[in-house]
Motif scaffolding. Structure first.
Motif, short mmCIF file in Angstrom:
data_model
loop_
_atom_site.label_atom_id
_atom_site.label_comp_id
_atom_site.label_asym_id
_atom_site.label_seq_id
_atom_site.Cartn_x
_atom_site.Cartn_y
_atom_site.Cartn_z
N CYS A 280 13.76 38.81 -6.06
CA CYS A 280 14.67 37.70 -5.81
C CYS A 280 15.66 37.61 -6.96
CB CYS A 280 13.89 36.39 -5.68
SG CYS A 280 13.00 35.92 -7.18
N THR A 281 16.64 36.78 -6.79
CA THR A 281 17.59 36.47 -7.85
C THR A 281 17.52 34.97 -8.08
OG1 THR A 281 19.01 38.31 -7.24
CG2 THR A 281 20.01 36.56 -8.57
N PRO A 282 16.78 34.54 -9.11
CA PRO A 282 16.68 33.10 -9.38
C PRO A 282 18.06 32.52 -9.72
CG PRO A 282 15.17 34.36 -10.77
CD PRO A 282 16.05 35.34 -10.08
N MET A 283 18.32 31.36 -9.17
CA MET A 283 19.56 30.66 -9.50
C MET A 283 19.24 29.66 -10.61
SD MET A 283 21.06 30.06 -5.66
CE MET A 283 19.46 29.65 -4.96
N ILE A 284 19.85 29.86 -11.76
CA ILE A 284 19.60 28.99 -12.91
C ILE A 284 20.89 28.31 -13.31
CG2 ILE A 284 18.86 28.87 -15.31
CD1 ILE A 284 17.13 31.33 -14.79
N GLU A 285 20.84 26.99 -13.37
CA GLU A 285 21.96 26.20 -13.86
C GLU A 285 21.45 25.41 -15.05
OE1 GLU A 285 23.60 23.83 -10.75
OE2 GLU A 285 23.95 25.56 -9.45
N SER A 286 22.22 25.43 -16.13
CA SER A 286 21.71 24.85 -17.36
C SER A 286 22.80 24.13 -18.14
CB SER A 286 21.11 25.97 -18.21
OG SER A 286 20.37 25.46 -19.26
N THR A 287 22.41 23.01 -18.72
CA THR A 287 23.25 22.30 -19.68
C THR A 287 22.38 22.06 -20.91
OG1 THR A 287 22.61 20.07 -18.99
CG2 THR A 287 24.45 21.11 -17.79
N LYS A 288 22.92 21.44 -21.92
CA LYS A 288 22.10 21.18 -23.10
C LYS A 288 21.02 20.13 -22.83
CE LYS A 288 25.33 17.91 -25.11
NZ LYS A 288 26.08 17.51 -26.27
N ASP A 289 21.15 19.37 -21.74
CA ASP A 289 20.20 18.30 -21.44
C ASP A 289 19.24 18.59 -20.29
OD1 ASP A 289 21.35 16.59 -23.40
OD2 ASP A 289 22.97 16.12 -21.99
N GLU A 290 19.53 19.64 -19.49
CA GLU A 290 18.74 19.84 -18.29
C GLU A 290 18.92 21.26 -17.74
OE1 GLU A 290 18.52 16.42 -15.41
OE2 GLU A 290 19.62 17.89 -14.18
N THR A 291 17.86 21.79 -17.16
CA THR A 291 17.91 23.12 -16.53
C THR A 291 17.30 23.02 -15.15
OG1 THR A 291 17.76 24.28 -18.64
CG2 THR A 291 17.15 25.52 -16.69
N SER A 292 17.93 23.67 -14.19
CA SER A 292 17.34 23.75 -12.86
C SER A 292 17.25 25.22 -12.45
CB SER A 292 18.16 22.96 -11.83
OG SER A 292 19.44 23.51 -11.69
N LEU A 293 16.19 25.53 -11.72
CA LEU A 293 15.97 26.88 -11.21
C LEU A 293 15.60 26.76 -9.74
CD1 LEU A 293 14.20 29.90 -12.61
CD2 LEU A 293 13.23 28.89 -10.55
N THR A 294 16.19 27.64 -8.93
CA THR A 294 15.89 27.67 -7.50
C THR A 294 15.64 29.11 -7.08
OG1 THR A 294 17.35 25.77 -7.12
CG2 THR A 294 16.77 27.10 -5.20
N ILE A 295 14.57 29.30 -6.32
CA ILE A 295 14.27 30.59 -5.70
C ILE A 295 14.03 30.31 -4.22
CG2 ILE A 295 12.66 32.51 -5.51
CD1 ILE A 295 12.01 32.10 -8.49
N ILE A 296 14.82 30.95 -3.37
CA ILE A 296 14.64 30.86 -1.93
C ILE A 296 14.63 32.28 -1.39
CG2 ILE A 296 15.59 30.02 0.25
CD1 ILE A 296 16.95 27.77 -1.38
N LYS A 297 13.50 32.67 -0.78
CA LYS A 297 13.39 34.04 -0.29
C LYS A 297 12.28 34.12 0.76
CE LYS A 297 14.00 38.60 -0.59
NZ LYS A 297 14.72 39.53 -1.36
N ASN A 298 12.62 34.57 1.95
CA ASN A 298 11.65 34.85 3.01
C ASN A 298 10.58 33.77 3.19
OD1 ASN A 298 12.97 37.28 3.39
ND2 ASN A 298 11.59 38.41 2.07
N GLY A 299 11.01 32.53 3.33
CA GLY A 299 10.07 31.45 3.56
C GLY A 299 9.47 30.85 2.29
N PHE A 300 9.77 31.43 1.13
CA PHE A 300 9.30 30.87 -0.14
C PHE A 300 10.44 30.06 -0.72
CE2 PHE A 300 8.51 30.69 -4.65
CZ PHE A 300 7.15 30.49 -4.72
N ASN A 301 10.12 28.86 -1.19
CA ASN A 301 11.14 27.95 -1.70
C ASN A 301 10.59 27.27 -2.94
OD1 ASN A 301 12.92 25.80 -2.15
ND2 ASN A 301 13.34 25.57 0.03
N LEU A 302 11.19 27.53 -4.10
CA LEU A 302 10.78 26.91 -5.36
C LEU A 302 11.99 26.25 -5.99
CD1 LEU A 302 8.68 26.51 -7.69
CD2 LEU A 302 9.49 28.69 -8.60
N LYS A 303 11.84 24.98 -6.34
CA LYS A 303 12.91 24.24 -7.03
C LYS A 303 12.29 23.52 -8.21
CE LYS A 303 15.79 23.69 -2.99
NZ LYS A 303 16.55 22.80 -2.14
N ILE A 304 12.93 23.70 -9.36
CA ILE A 304 12.46 23.10 -10.61
C ILE A 304 13.65 22.46 -11.30
CG2 ILE A 304 11.43 23.53 -12.87
CD1 ILE A 304 10.52 26.28 -11.64
#
Length: 133
Positions: free
Chosen positions: A89-113
């Motif tokens: 997969c290719t994790p999508m990471i968005e980050s600032t100095k105060d917060e980071t989010s990561l999303t993985i969506i692939k073949n029925g698997f869904n992770l959001k942090i």
């Protein structure tokens, strides 16, 4: 040019100095994750895309892949659906100095942090027989 997913990560100097600011997280194998220590999450990825620049000491042993561990601390939001790991997969990471989010969506698997801090843990080389040419 690679997206600087690690710009605001703790211990980002590992990527800056060991890999000359280049460590792509595209099409990595999502090996596992563990939720631990009250509100922390560790994700483990493997990649056969070894950056052109890496530590000289690694040449002592043959390798064709890297493992990278990312730790997320002070979790603000965690959501996970799915029933399998070990996929690319290719994790999508968005980050600032105060917060980071990561999303993985692939073949029925869904992770959001979403967390207050992301830290680059261990990055280590290994020989993966699946990728021997």
């Amino acid at each position: 040019m690679y997206i600087m997913w690690f710009k605001f990560a703790t211990f980002n100097e590992k990527v800056k100095f060991m890999f000359n600011n280049e460590f792509p997280l595209d099409m990595v194998e999502f090996e596992n994750f563990i939720f631990y220590a009250r509100s922390s999450l560790r994700l483990v990825f493997n990649t056969h895309k070894v950056p052109q620049v890496y530590p000289d000491k690694w040449n002592k042993n043959e390798f064709n892949a890297l493992t990278i561990k990312l730790d997320f601390y002070d979790i603000i939001m965690f959501s996970c659906n799915g029933n399998t790991l070990g996929f690319e997969c290719t994790p999508m990471i968005e980050s600032t100095k105060d917060e980071t989010s990561l999303t993985i969506i692939k073949n029925g698997f869904n992770l959001k942090i979403k967390s207050k801090t992301m830290s680059i843990g261990e990055i280590s080389p290994y020989l993966d027989e699946r990728w021997i040419k």
